[in-house]
Design a protein around this motif. Structure first.
Motif, mmCIF file in Angstrom:
data_model
loop_
_atom_site.group_PDB
_atom_site.id
_atom_site.type_symbol
_atom_site.label_atom_id
_atom_site.label_comp_id
_atom_site.label_asym_id
_atom_site.label_seq_id
_atom_site.Cartn_x
_atom_site.Cartn_y
_atom_site.Cartn_z
ATOM 1 N N GLU A 3 0.812 -1.212 0.000
ATOM 2 C CA GLU A 3 0.000 0.000 0.000
ATOM 3 C C GLU A 3 0.849 1.266 0.000
ATOM 4 N N ALA A 4 2.006 1.213 0.613
ATOM 5 C CA ALA A 4 2.854 2.400 0.681
ATOM 6 C C ALA A 4 3.598 2.652 -0.629
ATOM 7 N N ASN A 5 4.038 1.588 -1.292
ATOM 8 C CA ASN A 5 4.901 1.745 -2.465
ATOM 9 C C ASN A 5 4.272 1.299 -3.774
ATOM 10 N N GLY A 6 3.100 0.740 -3.751
ATOM 11 C CA GLY A 6 2.488 0.216 -4.973
ATOM 12 C C GLY A 6 3.010 -1.183 -5.264
ATOM 13 N N TYR A 7 3.217 -1.474 -6.545
ATOM 14 C CA TYR A 7 3.674 -2.804 -6.936
ATOM 15 C C TYR A 7 5.187 -2.905 -6.920
ATOM 16 N N SER A 8 5.664 -4.064 -6.545
ATOM 17 C CA SER A 8 7.084 -4.378 -6.650
ATOM 18 C C SER A 8 7.207 -5.841 -7.032
ATOM 19 N N ARG A 9 8.348 -6.204 -7.517
ATOM 20 C CA ARG A 9 8.602 -7.587 -7.920
ATOM 21 C C ARG A 9 9.831 -8.095 -7.189
ATOM 22 N N VAL A 10 9.733 -9.321 -6.728
ATOM 23 C CA VAL A 10 10.874 -9.977 -6.103
ATOM 24 C C VAL A 10 11.108 -11.296 -6.827
ATOM 25 N N SER A 11 12.350 -11.700 -6.875
ATOM 26 C CA SER A 11 12.669 -12.970 -7.517
ATOM 27 C C SER A 11 13.493 -13.815 -6.558
ATOM 28 N N TYR A 12 13.270 -15.105 -6.636
ATOM 29 C CA TYR A 12 13.990 -16.064 -5.814
ATOM 30 C C TYR A 12 14.382 -17.244 -6.681
ATOM 31 N N SER A 13 15.416 -17.944 -6.267
ATOM 32 C CA SER A 13 15.822 -19.142 -6.997
ATOM 33 C C SER A 13 15.075 -20.349 -6.439
ATOM 34 N N TYR A 14 15.075 -21.410 -7.212
ATOM 35 C CA TYR A 14 14.386 -22.631 -6.785
ATOM 36 C C TYR A 14 15.105 -23.278 -5.609
#
Length: 88
Positions: free
Chosen positions: A55-66
């Protein structure tokens, strides 16, 4: 040691849940655990991407490895009722 086949199995199981709403728990170290709701956006050969709404920053994307899933540094839970969670 994890084999390539094990990591491929994790990737294929995540591919079935593309576009679904999930609960992400990530261990950031030193007893810091982050819990976020998001959408499993994409699956690549080495990583997967989760779109998170804050809610504070809008959308973000995070990535992780398997391997993060394999070592339990990251845990995912797919919501059964996809319509009850508002992430969009």
């Amino acid at each position: 040691m994890a084999t390539v086949q094990t990591l491929d199995n994790i990737r294929t199981s995540l591919e079935r849940h593309l576009g679904k709403k999930i609960l992400l728990k990530a261990n950031k170290g030193r007893k810091q655990i982050v819990t976020k709701k998001g959408i499993l956006e994409n699956v690549y050969p080495s990583v997967f991407v989760v779109k998170i709404y804050d809610e504070a920053n809008g959308y973000s994307r995070v990535s992780y490895s398997y391997s993060d899933l394999l070592t339990s540094n990251v845990k995912l839970k797919v919501f059964k009722h996809q319509d009850k969670l508002s992430v969009s």
